[in-house]
Every structure is written in C-alpha cells, then in structure tokens.
Enzyme design. Structure first.
Site, short mmCIF file in Angstrom:
data_model
loop_
_atom_site.label_atom_id
_atom_site.label_comp_id
_atom_site.label_asym_id
_atom_site.label_seq_id
_atom_site.Cartn_x
_atom_site.Cartn_y
_atom_site.Cartn_z
N HIS A 65 30.58 75.70 26.53
CA HIS A 65 29.49 74.74 26.41
C HIS A 65 28.16 75.49 26.50
CE1 HIS A 65 30.20 74.94 30.86
NE2 HIS A 65 28.90 75.12 30.82
C1 T46 Z 1 28.57 76.65 33.59
C2 T46 Z 1 29.73 77.50 33.91
C3 T46 Z 1 29.34 78.90 34.18
C4 T46 Z 1 30.55 68.85 39.10
O1 T46 Z 1 30.90 67.71 39.45
N1 T46 Z 1 29.48 69.46 39.69
C5 T46 Z 1 29.07 70.71 39.35
O2 T46 Z 1 28.07 71.20 39.92
C6 T46 Z 1 29.80 71.42 38.33
C7 T46 Z 1 29.37 72.83 37.94
C8 T46 Z 1 30.88 70.80 37.76
N2 T46 Z 1 31.24 69.54 38.14
C9 T46 Z 1 32.44 68.94 37.52
C10 T46 Z 1 32.35 68.69 36.03
C11 T46 Z 1 33.79 68.79 35.60
O3 T46 Z 1 34.42 67.56 35.79
O4 T46 Z 1 33.51 69.85 37.71
C12 T46 Z 1 34.40 69.79 36.59
C13 T46 Z 1 34.57 71.19 36.01
O5 T46 Z 1 33.34 71.59 35.38
P1 T46 Z 1 33.32 72.43 34.01
O6 T46 Z 1 34.47 72.08 33.18
O7 T46 Z 1 31.96 72.25 33.41
O8 T46 Z 1 33.49 73.92 34.58
P2 T46 Z 1 33.25 75.29 33.81
O9 T46 Z 1 33.76 76.37 34.70
O10 T46 Z 1 33.75 75.23 32.44
O11 T46 Z 1 31.64 75.41 33.73
C14 T46 Z 1 30.89 75.64 34.91
C15 T46 Z 1 29.62 74.79 34.91
O12 T46 Z 1 29.96 73.41 34.73
C16 T46 Z 1 28.67 75.18 33.82
O13 T46 Z 1 27.39 74.63 34.07
O14 T46 Z 1 27.60 77.11 33.01
O15 T46 Z 1 30.53 77.00 34.99
#
Ligand code: T46
Length: 140
Positions: free
Chosen positions: A52
C-alpha cells in the site's frame, strides 16, 4: 544516502561497557512530530506485508531485532533496502508504495509514524496508486 524513494537515517548509539542506547527524538533524528509507534513481531517469515501507500503519512521503520527487506516504489523507481540493524531507520514518505518481505525469524520491526492510524489515508490498490502519482507528476 538520500534518494527520492526513501532514505536511511543513521542513529548514533551511546555505547558504554553495559551496552548501547539509542534515543529517538521528534523533529531531531526522526524528521517529524511523532504521533504513533507500532511494531511487527511474530511475523510469518514467508509473508509479504505492506502492499500500500499513504496519502499523507510519513514513517521511519527500524529493525529493532532481526531483519526484513523493504521495497519502496514511487511509481517510477523501485529501491530495495535490507533493514538489519537498530542503528538505522528507513524514512518512507507519503505517496510511496511499500512491500516488506523476507522477515527473519523473531524479527521485531518498529515503525514511528507522523500521525494516528487512519484507514482512509491508505491506498491499497496499485492502479489507484499509479494514477495518483502520475497526476502529481503532471502538476510539476
Ligand atoms: C505501513 C507498514 C510499514 C491498526 O488498527 N492500527 C495501526 O496503527 C496499524 C499500523 C494497523 N492497524 C490495523 C489495520 C489492519 O487491520 O492492523 C491490521 C494490519 O495492518 P496492515 O495490514 O496495514 O499491516 P502492514 O504490516 O501491511 O502495514 C503496516 C502499516 O499499516 C502501514 O502503515 O506503512 O506497516
């Protein structure tokens, strides 16, 4: 080294005979006001995370323990970084597509963020990301 697609920040450790200490400070070695800190751990070593971009969010990613590979993409150039030291952080600005892979076993990746969590700031569709960066490019 500074480049358009993110850059590495070196953190100077304070070292004595007990070990090492690094302090992260808003608007000093972290180039923004810090609003949020989160960390990735117990990561499946075969998983790919990220996929993303963010409309406004700036972040610094640090491998506190272990390592991972981060690919940053501004729509024109892709740059791959190996994060494998708590002595360095990877600055990732807005409008940069990111992918994280090759997590080492027991890696702990900490992310320092410029804003609170907001799902509406995410672009999770690569075509939408490309349209956005192409539109930005035309305005320059
Ligand atoms: C990024 C990379 C480096 C939350 O509820 N609060 C938070 O602060 C974050 C970061 C995520 N979430 C929830 C959203 C999703 O339901 O946790 C779940 C997993 O998040 P995501 O699929 O976005 O995780 P990554 O590892 O793909 O991405 C994360 C960050 O979301 C993003 O901002 O830049 O790490």
């Amino acid at each position: 080294m500074q480049s358009k697609v993110g850059y590495l920040i070196h953190f100077d450790p304070i070292v004595d005979d007990r070990g090492s200490l690094i302090a992260l400070e808003a608007s000093k070695n972290i180039p923004f006001e810090i609003k949020r800190v989160y960390y990735l751990f117990s990561t499946d070593t075969t998983s790919i995370r990220g996929l993303h971009s963010h409309k406004k969010l700036n972040q610094v990613m640090i491998a506190m323990h272990g390592s991972c590979v981060v690919t940053l993409d501004d729509g024109k150039t892709k740059t791959e970084y190996l994060l494998d030291s708590p002595n360095q952080g990877l600055f990732i600005g807005n409008n940069i597509w990111r992918e994280m892979k090759e997590f080492s076993p027991e890696s702990v990746i900490t992310v320092i963020a410029s804003d609170y969590y907001d799902e509406s700031d995410y672009i999770r569709d690569y075509n939408e990301f490309m349209k956005l960066v192409e539109t930005h490019g035309e305005k320059k």
